[in-house]
Design a protein around this motif. Structure first.
Motif, PDB file in Angstrom:
ATOM      1  N   LEU A 112      27.524  14.357   0.228  1.00 34.32           N
ATOM      2  CA  LEU A 112      28.385  14.319   1.352  1.00 34.32           C
ATOM      3  C   LEU A 112      27.324  14.760   2.569  1.00 34.32           C
ATOM      4  O   LEU A 112      27.700  15.607   3.303  1.00 34.32           O
ATOM      5  CB  LEU A 112      29.697  14.850   1.174  1.00 34.32           C
ATOM      6  CG  LEU A 112      30.752  14.520   0.227  1.00 34.32           C
ATOM      7  CD1 LEU A 112      31.815  15.615   0.405  1.00 34.32           C
ATOM      8  CD2 LEU A 112      31.141  13.181   0.641  1.00 34.32           C
ATOM      9  N   ILE A 132      24.467  13.585   5.502  1.00 36.08           N
ATOM     10  CA  ILE A 132      24.796  12.944   6.887  1.00 36.08           C
ATOM     11  C   ILE A 132      25.543  11.413   6.504  1.00 36.08           C
ATOM     12  O   ILE A 132      26.478  11.178   7.390  1.00 36.08           O
ATOM     13  CB  ILE A 132      23.265  12.733   7.560  1.00 36.08           C
ATOM     14  CG1 ILE A 132      22.704  14.278   8.139  1.00 36.08           C
ATOM     15  CG2 ILE A 132      23.436  11.880   8.594  1.00 36.08           C
ATOM     16  CD1 ILE A 132      21.420  13.996   8.364  1.00 36.08           C
ATOM     17  N   MET A 133      25.043  10.763   5.618  1.00 30.12           N
ATOM     18  CA  MET A 133      25.394   9.402   5.397  1.00 30.12           C
ATOM     19  C   MET A 133      26.616   9.491   4.607  1.00 30.12           C
ATOM     20  O   MET A 133      27.655   8.895   5.029  1.00 30.12           O
ATOM     21  CB  MET A 133      24.351   8.599   4.540  1.00 30.12           C
ATOM     22  CG  MET A 133      23.068   8.351   5.375  1.00 30.12           C
ATOM     23  SD  MET A 133      23.264   7.620   6.833  1.00 30.12           S
ATOM     24  CE  MET A 133      23.243   5.818   6.437  1.00 30.12           C
ATOM     25  N   ASN A 146      30.544  17.130  -4.016  1.00 29.50           N
ATOM     26  CA  ASN A 146      29.042  17.704  -3.110  1.00 29.50           C
ATOM     27  C   ASN A 146      28.763  18.636  -3.993  1.00 29.50           C
ATOM     28  O   ASN A 146      29.463  19.806  -4.413  1.00 29.50           O
ATOM     29  CB  ASN A 146      29.179  17.756  -1.769  1.00 29.50           C
ATOM     30  CG  ASN A 146      27.902  17.783  -1.035  1.00 29.50           C
ATOM     31  OD1 ASN A 146      27.132  16.512  -1.112  1.00 29.50           O
ATOM     32  ND2 ASN A 146      27.541  18.927  -0.755  1.00 29.50           N
ATOM     33  N   ARG A 147      27.427  18.743  -4.155  1.00 28.77           N
ATOM     34  CA  ARG A 147      26.758  19.946  -4.872  1.00 28.77           C
ATOM     35  C   ARG A 147      26.970  21.278  -4.090  1.00 28.77           C
ATOM     36  O   ARG A 147      27.515  22.255  -4.824  1.00 28.77           O
ATOM     37  CB  ARG A 147      25.146  19.758  -4.703  1.00 28.77           C
ATOM     38  CG  ARG A 147      24.367  21.045  -5.618  1.00 28.77           C
ATOM     39  CD  ARG A 147      22.837  20.876  -5.630  1.00 28.77           C
ATOM     40  NE  ARG A 147      22.341  20.452  -4.233  1.00 28.77           N
ATOM     41  CZ  ARG A 147      21.095  20.410  -3.893  1.00 28.77           C
ATOM     42  NH1 ARG A 147      20.150  20.241  -4.988  1.00 28.77           N
ATOM     43  NH2 ARG A 147      20.427  20.182  -2.741  1.00 28.77           N
ATOM     44  N   ASN A 148      27.009  21.189  -2.563  1.00 27.71           N
ATOM     45  CA  ASN A 148      27.328  22.324  -2.119  1.00 27.71           C
ATOM     46  C   ASN A 148      28.836  22.040  -1.569  1.00 27.71           C
ATOM     47  O   ASN A 148      29.098  21.229  -0.957  1.00 27.71           O
ATOM     48  CB  ASN A 148      26.558  22.518  -0.604  1.00 27.71           C
ATOM     49  CG  ASN A 148      27.187  23.534   0.205  1.00 27.71           C
ATOM     50  OD1 ASN A 148      28.546  23.982   0.023  1.00 27.71           O
ATOM     51  ND2 ASN A 148      26.500  23.750   1.402  1.00 27.71           N
ATOM     52  N   LYS A 174      30.771  21.390   1.948  1.00 29.30           N
ATOM     53  CA  LYS A 174      30.868  19.879   2.780  1.00 29.30           C
ATOM     54  C   LYS A 174      32.050  18.989   2.273  1.00 29.30           C
ATOM     55  O   LYS A 174      32.080  17.966   2.802  1.00 29.30           O
ATOM     56  CB  LYS A 174      29.588  19.226   2.327  1.00 29.30           C
ATOM     57  CG  LYS A 174      28.290  19.957   3.122  1.00 29.30           C
ATOM     58  CD  LYS A 174      27.054  19.049   2.857  1.00 29.30           C
ATOM     59  CE  LYS A 174      25.869  19.927   3.527  1.00 29.30           C
ATOM     60  NZ  LYS A 174      24.495  18.948   3.090  1.00 29.30           N
ATOM     61  N   VAL A 234      22.543  10.243  -2.238  1.00 33.44           N
ATOM     62  CA  VAL A 234      21.926  11.699  -2.300  1.00 33.44           C
ATOM     63  C   VAL A 234      20.438  11.340  -1.978  1.00 33.44           C
ATOM     64  O   VAL A 234      20.044  10.242  -1.929  1.00 33.44           O
ATOM     65  CB  VAL A 234      22.235  12.403  -3.807  1.00 33.44           C
ATOM     66  CG1 VAL A 234      23.553  13.016  -3.869  1.00 33.44           C
ATOM     67  CG2 VAL A 234      21.622  11.507  -5.032  1.00 33.44           C
ATOM     68  N   SER A 235      19.784  12.588  -1.792  1.00 37.66           N
ATOM     69  CA  SER A 235      18.453  12.575  -1.217  1.00 37.66           C
ATOM     70  C   SER A 235      17.350  11.437  -1.814  1.00 37.66           C
ATOM     71  O   SER A 235      16.783  10.895  -1.046  1.00 37.66           O
ATOM     72  CB  SER A 235      17.612  13.819  -1.166  1.00 37.66           C
ATOM     73  OG  SER A 235      18.613  14.837  -0.728  1.00 37.66           O
ATOM     74  N   THR A 246      18.375   5.941  -1.632  1.00 45.22           N
ATOM     75  CA  THR A 246      17.380   5.059  -1.378  1.00 45.22           C
ATOM     76  C   THR A 246      16.122   5.503  -2.472  1.00 45.22           C
ATOM     77  O   THR A 246      15.720   6.782  -2.469  1.00 45.22           O
ATOM     78  CB  THR A 246      16.658   5.149  -0.173  1.00 45.22           C
ATOM     79  OG1 THR A 246      17.616   4.849   1.006  1.00 45.22           O
ATOM     80  CG2 THR A 246      15.229   4.492  -0.016  1.00 45.22           C
ATOM     81  N   GLY A 277      20.440   1.519   8.051  1.00 43.30           N
ATOM     82  CA  GLY A 277      21.290   1.909   9.419  1.00 43.30           C
ATOM     83  C   GLY A 277      21.260   3.350   8.992  1.00 43.30           C
ATOM     84  O   GLY A 277      21.378   3.900   7.885  1.00 43.30           O
ATOM     85  N   THR A 278      21.518   4.036  10.118  1.00 45.80           N
ATOM     86  CA  THR A 278      21.419   5.536  10.275  1.00 45.80           C
ATOM     87  C   THR A 278      22.667   6.201  10.358  1.00 45.80           C
ATOM     88  O   THR A 278      23.689   5.694   9.961  1.00 45.80           O
ATOM     89  CB  THR A 278      20.335   6.002  11.274  1.00 45.80           C
ATOM     90  OG1 THR A 278      20.102   7.248  10.981  1.00 45.80           O
ATOM     91  CG2 THR A 278      20.476   5.413  12.368  1.00 45.80           C
ATOM     92  N   SER A 286      19.240  12.257  12.826  1.00 43.72           N
ATOM     93  CA  SER A 286      20.231  11.331  12.415  1.00 43.72           C
ATOM     94  C   SER A 286      19.683  10.678  10.873  1.00 43.72           C
ATOM     95  O   SER A 286      20.486  10.568   9.986  1.00 43.72           O
ATOM     96  CB  SER A 286      20.006   9.967  13.379  1.00 43.72           C
ATOM     97  OG  SER A 286      20.741  10.022  14.362  1.00 43.72           O
ATOM     98  N   PHE A 287      18.192  10.840  10.942  1.00 49.11           N
ATOM     99  CA  PHE A 287      17.591  10.294   9.651  1.00 49.11           C
ATOM    100  C   PHE A 287      16.639  11.464   9.350  1.00 49.11           C
ATOM    101  O   PHE A 287      15.573  11.508   9.998  1.00 49.11           O
ATOM    102  CB  PHE A 287      17.150   9.109   9.797  1.00 49.11           C
ATOM    103  CG  PHE A 287      16.483   8.247   8.498  1.00 49.11           C
ATOM    104  CD1 PHE A 287      16.456   9.039   7.341  1.00 49.11           C
ATOM    105  CD2 PHE A 287      15.708   7.306   8.469  1.00 49.11           C
ATOM    106  CE1 PHE A 287      15.870   8.395   6.144  1.00 49.11           C
ATOM    107  CE2 PHE A 287      15.023   6.401   7.446  1.00 49.11           C
ATOM    108  CZ  PHE A 287      15.021   7.371   6.197  1.00 49.11           C
ATOM    109  N   HIS A 330      12.994  12.127   4.260  1.00 48.14           N
ATOM    110  CA  HIS A 330      13.626  11.286   3.573  1.00 48.14           C
ATOM    111  C   HIS A 330      12.844   9.875   3.983  1.00 48.14           C
ATOM    112  O   HIS A 330      12.411   9.106   3.042  1.00 48.14           O
ATOM    113  CB  HIS A 330      15.189  11.070   3.774  1.00 48.14           C
ATOM    114  CG  HIS A 330      15.951  12.126   3.457  1.00 48.14           C
ATOM    115  ND1 HIS A 330      15.808  12.740   2.519  1.00 48.14           N
ATOM    116  CD2 HIS A 330      17.350  12.268   3.735  1.00 48.14           C
ATOM    117  CE1 HIS A 330      16.710  13.702   1.979  1.00 48.14           C
ATOM    118  NE2 HIS A 330      17.564  13.285   2.979  1.00 48.14           N
ATOM    119  N   LYS A 363       9.594   9.995   1.961  1.00 48.28           N
ATOM    120  CA  LYS A 363       9.887   9.774   0.685  1.00 48.28           C
ATOM    121  C   LYS A 363       9.885   8.236   0.624  1.00 48.28           C
ATOM    122  O   LYS A 363       9.306   7.542  -0.384  1.00 48.28           O
ATOM    123  CB  LYS A 363      11.303  10.455   0.167  1.00 48.28           C
ATOM    124  CG  LYS A 363      11.597   9.894  -1.242  1.00 48.28           C
ATOM    125  CD  LYS A 363      13.058   8.883  -0.877  1.00 48.28           C
ATOM    126  CE  LYS A 363      13.997   9.326  -0.058  1.00 48.28           C
ATOM    127  NZ  LYS A 363      15.250   8.344  -0.092  1.00 48.28           N
TER     128      LYS A 363
END
Ligand code: NAP
Length: 286
Positions: free
Chosen positions: A9, A11-12, A31-33, A36, A65-66, A96, A123-124, A231-232, A236, A239
């Motif tokens: 959970l 941004i996206m 979510n890990r944390n 959220k 996730v990341s 991604t 898309g962001t 936003s992004f 990432h 990466k």
């Protein structure tokens, strides 16, 4: 009614899961944390105790996730999705990642008795909130068909691209182009400003011609204002550039422009801009 799970959970994921809830679907989040999860639980979501529990309880579980390490961590281990999936339940990874990571997750899920689709998104934050993402689906077509009602809520277009890996590769191509464009855009704006041109006029003239595009329209004013509201996250994008350059390496294809842009993003990360927006590449160029 189908039960949907949503893991990751950030941004996206927060915006995408919220759209599923608003559309009236039954959604279980993790979510890990765990903090959220609160906003979504307040909006009617159930909260799972682990990725395993979400995958056991839901017909279709989505994850975003990341990076490859995070996607593997969600899938594997005693509390991972693969430990809970079975009876042909569906797992859709929207992170991604590179095609090898996606293939490895697919194999694990199928061996555990589940079905797998990869579906990274283009898309962001704003398109995620508006439900106008482009969803790049590949893998088990039966999962795609079952997920379509959810894809229609989260996105404006969800092409089916074939076997596992094709979605991951498409996503890397798109972001490699995006990173390269943002890098040269930052250089052009920096050059213009140093040469005493008016920044707004540069943006207006670019926007009136053949190089006009929505990204320059959104990021241009951010660069001029040096506003790097995320936003992004830049980390990432770096990466994604790295994974695209790696793919070129594996395919024996030279990608000099992407490789240099990747170095600029690495430099921005090193300068502490990893959690800022991709627009922060401008900081180290200007
Ligand atoms: P984000 O805001 O940084 O969120 C990352 C998410 O991954 C968080 O839920 C985080 O959990 C989780 N995570 C990271 N490492 C983990 C681990 N080892 N185990 C479990 N969970 C882990 O990222 P985002 O912007 O939403 O992006 C998510 C994915 O979508 C990335 O692959 C990104 O490249 C892609 N994407 C992003 C955008 C964009 O504009 N933001 C657009 C298209 C695609 P915690 O909250 O516990 O840290």
């Amino acid at each position: 009614m189908k039960k949907f799970g949503f893991i990751g959970l950030g941004i996206m994921g927060n915006a995408m899961a919220l759209n599923l809830l608003k559309a009236g679907f039954d959604v279980t989040v993790w979510n890990r944390n765990p903090d959220k999860c609160t906003e979504l639980v307040n909006q009617g979501a159930h909260q799972g105790k682990s990725p395993k529990e979400v995958a056991t309880h839901c017909d279709v579980t989505f994850t975003i996730v990341s990076d490859p390490a995070a996607a593997m961590a969600i899938c594997n281990g005693p509390e991972g999705v693969a430990a809970g999936i079975g009876d042909g339940r569906c797992y859709i990874d929207m992170s991604t990642v590179d095609d090898a990571t996606s293939q490895s997750i697919a194999t694990t899920i199928i061996e555990a008795g589940g079905r797998f689709l990869e579906a990274p998104v283009s898309g962001t934050k704003k398109p995620a909130e508006d439900g106008t993402l482009i969803i790049l689906a590949a893998g088990d077509k039966s999962v795609y068909d079952e997920a379509l009602p959810a894809f229609e809520v989260m996105g404006k277009m969800s092409p089916y691209l074939g076997e596992v890996g094709q979605g991951a590769k498409m996503k890397l191509v798109l972001n490699m182009v995006m990173g390269g464009m943002l890098s040269i855009f930052s250089e052009g704006l920096s050059l213009g400003l140093k040469a005493d041109l008016d920044g707004q006029q540069i943006l207006d003239i670019l926007d009136a011609g053949a190089m006009a595009n929505p990204m320059f329209k959104v990021k241009g004013p951010m660069l001029l204002d040096e506003n790097y509201t995320t936003s992004f996250p830049l980390k990432h994008m770096q990466k994604d550039m790295r994974l695209a350059v790696d793919l070129g390496d594996k395919l024996n294809l030279t990608l000099p422009t992407a490789a240099i842009a990747n170095e600029s993003f690495k430099q921005a990360r090193k300068a502490g801009a990893g959690d800022e927006d991709i627009a922060a590449i401008y900081k180290i160029i200007k």
